[in-house]
Design an enzyme around this catalytic site. Sequence first.
Site, mmCIF file in Angstrom:
data_model
loop_
_atom_site.group_PDB
_atom_site.id
_atom_site.type_symbol
_atom_site.label_atom_id
_atom_site.label_comp_id
_atom_site.label_asym_id
_atom_site.label_seq_id
_atom_site.Cartn_x
_atom_site.Cartn_y
_atom_site.Cartn_z
ATOM 1 N N HIS A 141 36.575 42.510 48.915
ATOM 2 C CA HIS A 141 36.152 41.275 49.584
ATOM 3 C C HIS A 141 37.181 40.843 50.619
ATOM 4 O O HIS A 141 38.277 40.395 50.279
ATOM 5 C CB HIS A 141 35.934 40.189 48.522
ATOM 6 C CG HIS A 141 35.359 38.930 49.067
ATOM 7 N ND1 HIS A 141 35.731 37.681 48.644
ATOM 8 C CD2 HIS A 141 34.426 38.717 50.041
ATOM 9 C CE1 HIS A 141 35.058 36.764 49.311
ATOM 10 N NE2 HIS A 141 34.262 37.371 50.161
ATOM 11 N N GLU A 153 40.280 40.748 48.210
ATOM 12 C CA GLU A 153 40.120 40.750 46.753
ATOM 13 C C GLU A 153 39.545 42.116 46.358
ATOM 14 O O GLU A 153 38.525 42.537 46.910
ATOM 15 C CB GLU A 153 39.168 39.637 46.312
ATOM 16 C CG GLU A 153 39.746 38.236 46.528
ATOM 17 C CD GLU A 153 38.762 37.112 46.214
ATOM 18 O OE1 GLU A 153 39.161 36.152 45.555
ATOM 19 O OE2 GLU A 153 37.587 37.193 46.642
#
Length: 295
Positions: A141, A153
């Site tokens: 992410h 992430e």
Amino acid sequence: MTDIKRVGVLGCGLMGSGIAQVAAAAGYDTTVRDVSQQIWDKARAGIEKSLAKFVEKGKLPAADRDAALKRLHFTTATPDLKACDVVVEAVTEDLELKNALWRELDGLCGPAAIFASNTSSLTIAAMAAATKRGDRFVGLHFFNPVPLMPLVEVVRTVTTSAETFERTFAFARSLGKEPVAAKDTSGFIVNLLLVPYLLDAIRAVERGVGSVPDIDKAMQLGCGYPMGPLTLLDFVGLDTTYKIAEIMFTEYREQRYAPPPLLKRMVLAGMTGRKSGKGFYDYSLDPPKVVALGV
Ligand code: CAA
Ligand code: NAD
């Protein structure tokens, strides 16, 4: 660099174009799939503009910019991604759309290829289960704007192997990003905290707590945020935020994730933010001017 050589990117909207840019700039041969040449042309122009800024600031030699642009290939055909070692998916936040692409790619890509979704709010397990490579499926992410935001992430779901997780972490670092590990729960770390804040800013507009520019100014000057929440919503995309809120509300059944009616009305009116030229502000004007919302 890692053992990864070829990167595929699905979607070249706001996020896909940024992901393709950082992958090509990091030395990866990068193939990007979207649905039309018109979309690639816009993405390529954005990437050229962003790389030009880095060259202007002395952060990127002009020769490296040229080499990065040569490593970027655009296509409308999913099979063109079959030789990729990692595929990062950044298409519209819609599980069925994403899974149709994952299913198609699963039969095309080599057994070692890693599939990584840039989803903001969907469950990684729900995509991994659409493929036969649950052990090689992760969340990756990125944050908008990808070329400037250092965080990524890396999301490990129940089926992700330790090797895939480590390879993805190393890949994220090779892109010049700072990875953090997050559990496969809707919104991961950042959106779990950020999305209620952004939705509350819309609720503040609905309640007439302050004007749009004053709410933005208050959070910038009062809390030191680089952008006010309504400017950030326009930046992220109101359509994308609406989808994220719906998904997180369905997942958690908590009111703080419920999309406010004003958000829905703006999306229905095509006011998706910067990408359509109008959201809380009108970007056809320089400087952008607040839009009268009639609330
Ligand atoms: N590429 C290269 N350079 C860029 C650029 C890009 N895409 N965008 C901006 N820049 C440059 C600008 O030209 C500018 O350069 P100068 O300093 O030479 O003028 C510099 O970066 C700073 O830009 P700005 O002056 O326009 O604005 P700024 O100082 O406010 O910085 C910002 C821009 C980094 C985007 C900052 O406003 C910021 O951090 N905003 C918050 C962004 C954020 O919260 N992102 C997360 C969104 S949530 C998400 O992504 C997750 C999700 O799932 C929804
Ligand atoms: P966007 O609307 O800017 O771009 C989505 C792109 O997907 C479009 O270019 C569209 O043409 C393309 N697309 C749709 N169907 C496709 C298909 N079948 N094949 C290939 N491409 C297809 O959206 P975005 O903001 O770039 O978001 C993309 C993903 O990234 C979403 O999952 C979103 O939740 C996530 N995300 C968004 C942000 C953000 O700030 N906008 C931040 C992090 C993650």
